[in-house]
Design a protein around this motif. Sequence first.
Motif: not given
Length: 185
Positions: A116-117, A151-155, A168-171
């Motif tokens: 992520v980034s 950034s962390w998208p969706g955080a 949402n990067a986590t999902d």
Amino acid sequence: MFPGCTPSKSLPLVVAMHMFPGTGTAVAELSGLNKKADAKNFLVAYPDGFSGGCNALTCCGAEDDIGFLKTMVGRLTTTWKADPSRVYATGISNGGDMSFKVGVELHDLFAAVASVSGAFAGPAPATPSYAPKSPVSMVTFIYRLPDMGHSWPGASSGAMADPEAGLNATDLMWDFFSVHPKKRA
């Protein structure tokens, strides 16, 4: 013990690495991986880099972080019964760079990487021979803000959170990891 963890069941392991300067606690808050792990039944480890950074591709230290991560994953696959065919790496910024590095240098341990980034840049990646010796699936989330930050998208919380990113990067990361176990020869 925690939800879904029993000595008789091997679970996937996600190693999540922090930004520079940062901590494992910071990337835990930012990524939301604890909540995702509870819902999807996997383990998460958040190592702290020495002096707030990982010895990744372009910076931040001279420590043997590859050796440390190899030892840590070995310990977690033995002690916590993490599934050795489902070990994954992620991280943001410096931790994202480190994710790429473990994908190359610990290709025998990690099934997939989601940066992520982070960047696959620097002197080592500029060399054509710097590549995994066995397949490692990789995905990257590159997200820039107007001021050129990342950034962390969706955080939803943390200094590098972007809840309005539209994804949402986590999902997405877990969806990717869940279908990419390590293929052993």
